[in-house]
Write a protein that holds these residues in place. Sequence first.
Motif, PDB file in Angstrom:
ATOM      1  N   GLY A 196      19.572 -62.635  25.456  1.00 21.30           N
ATOM      2  CA  GLY A 196      20.127 -61.220  25.241  1.00 21.30           C
ATOM      3  C   GLY A 196      21.582 -61.045  25.187  1.00 21.30           C
ATOM      4  N   SER A 197      22.069 -59.979  25.205  1.00 21.66           N
ATOM      5  CA  SER A 197      23.432 -59.859  24.660  1.00 21.66           C
ATOM      6  C   SER A 197      24.479 -60.467  25.795  1.00 21.66           C
ATOM      7  N   LEU A 198      23.984 -60.472  26.985  1.00 17.57           N
ATOM      8  CA  LEU A 198      24.953 -61.095  27.925  1.00 17.57           C
ATOM      9  C   LEU A 198      25.152 -62.643  27.646  1.00 17.57           C
ATOM     10  N   GLY A 199      24.223 -63.334  26.889  1.00 19.83           N
ATOM     11  CA  GLY A 199      24.506 -64.544  26.441  1.00 19.83           C
ATOM     12  C   GLY A 199      25.574 -64.692  25.420  1.00 19.83           C
ATOM     13  N   ARG A 200      26.255 -63.600  25.038  1.00 18.80           N
ATOM     14  CA  ARG A 200      27.473 -63.877  24.249  1.00 18.80           C
ATOM     15  C   ARG A 200      28.647 -64.406  24.751  1.00 18.80           C
ATOM     16  N   MET A 201      28.733 -64.098  26.201  1.00 18.91           N
ATOM     17  CA  MET A 201      29.643 -64.348  26.964  1.00 18.91           C
ATOM     18  C   MET A 201      29.353 -65.152  28.323  1.00 18.91           C
ATOM     19  N   PHE A 202      28.232 -65.286  28.579  1.00 19.04           N
ATOM     20  CA  PHE A 202      27.808 -65.876  29.804  1.00 19.04           C
ATOM     21  C   PHE A 202      26.731 -66.911  29.683  1.00 19.04           C
ATOM     22  N   GLY A 203      26.834 -67.988  30.509  1.00 15.74           N
ATOM     23  CA  GLY A 203      25.684 -68.848  30.664  1.00 15.74           C
ATOM     24  C   GLY A 203      25.448 -69.522  32.040  1.00 15.74           C
ATOM     25  N   ALA A 204      24.678 -70.280  32.390  1.00 17.21           N
ATOM     26  CA  ALA A 204      24.306 -70.761  33.458  1.00 17.21           C
ATOM     27  C   ALA A 204      24.873 -72.439  33.764  1.00 17.21           C
ATOM     28  N   CYS A 205      25.466 -72.814  34.982  1.00 24.64           N
ATOM     29  CA  CYS A 205      25.981 -74.037  35.021  1.00 24.64           C
ATOM     30  C   CYS A 205      24.569 -74.830  35.315  1.00 24.64           C
ATOM     31  N   ALA A 206      24.530 -76.219  34.842  1.00 28.63           N
ATOM     32  CA  ALA A 206      23.495 -76.952  35.129  1.00 28.63           C
ATOM     33  C   ALA A 206      23.780 -78.401  35.569  1.00 28.63           C
ATOM     34  N   ASN A 207      25.388 -78.367  36.132  1.00 28.65           N
ATOM     35  CA  ASN A 207      25.995 -79.649  36.234  1.00 28.65           C
ATOM     36  C   ASN A 207      25.741 -80.032  37.834  1.00 28.65           C
ATOM     37  N   VAL A 208      24.954 -80.783  38.379  1.00 26.38           N
ATOM     38  CA  VAL A 208      24.685 -80.718  39.853  1.00 26.38           C
ATOM     39  C   VAL A 208      25.889 -81.092  40.535  1.00 26.38           C
ATOM     40  N   TYR A 209      26.788 -81.846  39.869  1.00 29.87           N
ATOM     41  CA  TYR A 209      28.094 -82.059  40.542  1.00 29.87           C
ATOM     42  C   TYR A 209      29.112 -81.166  40.543  1.00 29.87           C
ATOM     43  N   ALA A 210      28.898 -80.053  40.088  1.00 30.65           N
ATOM     44  CA  ALA A 210      29.960 -79.114  39.494  1.00 30.65           C
ATOM     45  C   ALA A 210      29.798 -77.904  40.783  1.00 30.65           C
ATOM     46  N   PRO A 211      30.905 -77.340  41.143  1.00 30.54           N
ATOM     47  CA  PRO A 211      30.632 -76.260  42.231  1.00 30.54           C
ATOM     48  C   PRO A 211      29.935 -74.986  41.941  1.00 30.54           C
TER      49      PRO A 211
END
Length: 252
Positions: free
Chosen positions: A196-211
């Motif tokens: 959707g339109s929010l994907g132009r600026m945002f996503g989800a982090c999938a790095n298990v080691y990242a906060p």
Amino acid sequence: MADVTRTATRAPKVDQACAEAVDIARGAITEEAGHIGEHLNVVAEGDRVVTHYFACDLPGYRGWQWAVTVTRAPRSKHVTVCETVLLPGGDALLAPGWVPWHERLHPGDLGVGDLLPTPEDDDRLTPGYMLGGDPEVDEVAWELGLGRPRVLSPLGREEAAQRWYDGENGPDAPISLAAPRTARCVSCAFYVKLGGSLGRMFGACANVYAPDDGRIVSLDHGCGGHSEVLIDETVIPAPPTIYDDSIVDEVE
């Protein structure tokens, strides 16, 4: 030209008989209430009506005052009590003002087992049969009976985007400012773009080691767990060979 008569409001005078009835006013405070302190002052409320103020010594009622209103009939010296009440003074300890529950909520207040009803007129939402302005959502949501009852309105998306961008998952978060400038989420393999339109600026982090694992992050957010952050291996040279020649046998 007609004369204009101005009527001034006359301030009431303190009735002498009522002002002297300090003991009567003090006695009006019930014994159960108790904790009556010194007499503070007298205020005229009207003709032959005054209020006596006493300090309150009740624990937890710092700065509160007992107010006892007395009066007398015309041409009578008999003073009677009208009412008694406990009132806060200028420096009284007061409870915070009541705030409706929906105004007391803060982000993250919803806990396990809690139910948070959404108002029918919530500006962040719009009926599912209306076009919300998000093409990928509108393809499904507009069909009656097939889409969700309500979807995000343009205002709801705008507020969410601004909140995410200004928060701990935006570009100005401390972890993002400390990361290398090249370590932005948009170029990270662990960055999963939103639909959707929010994907132009945002996503989800999938790095298990990242906060931020499993959280929404802006594309210009960053951290030290970027997939392309490589540390050059440092070659440690071998130590030099040291000979102990302090004791040498000389041979001809």
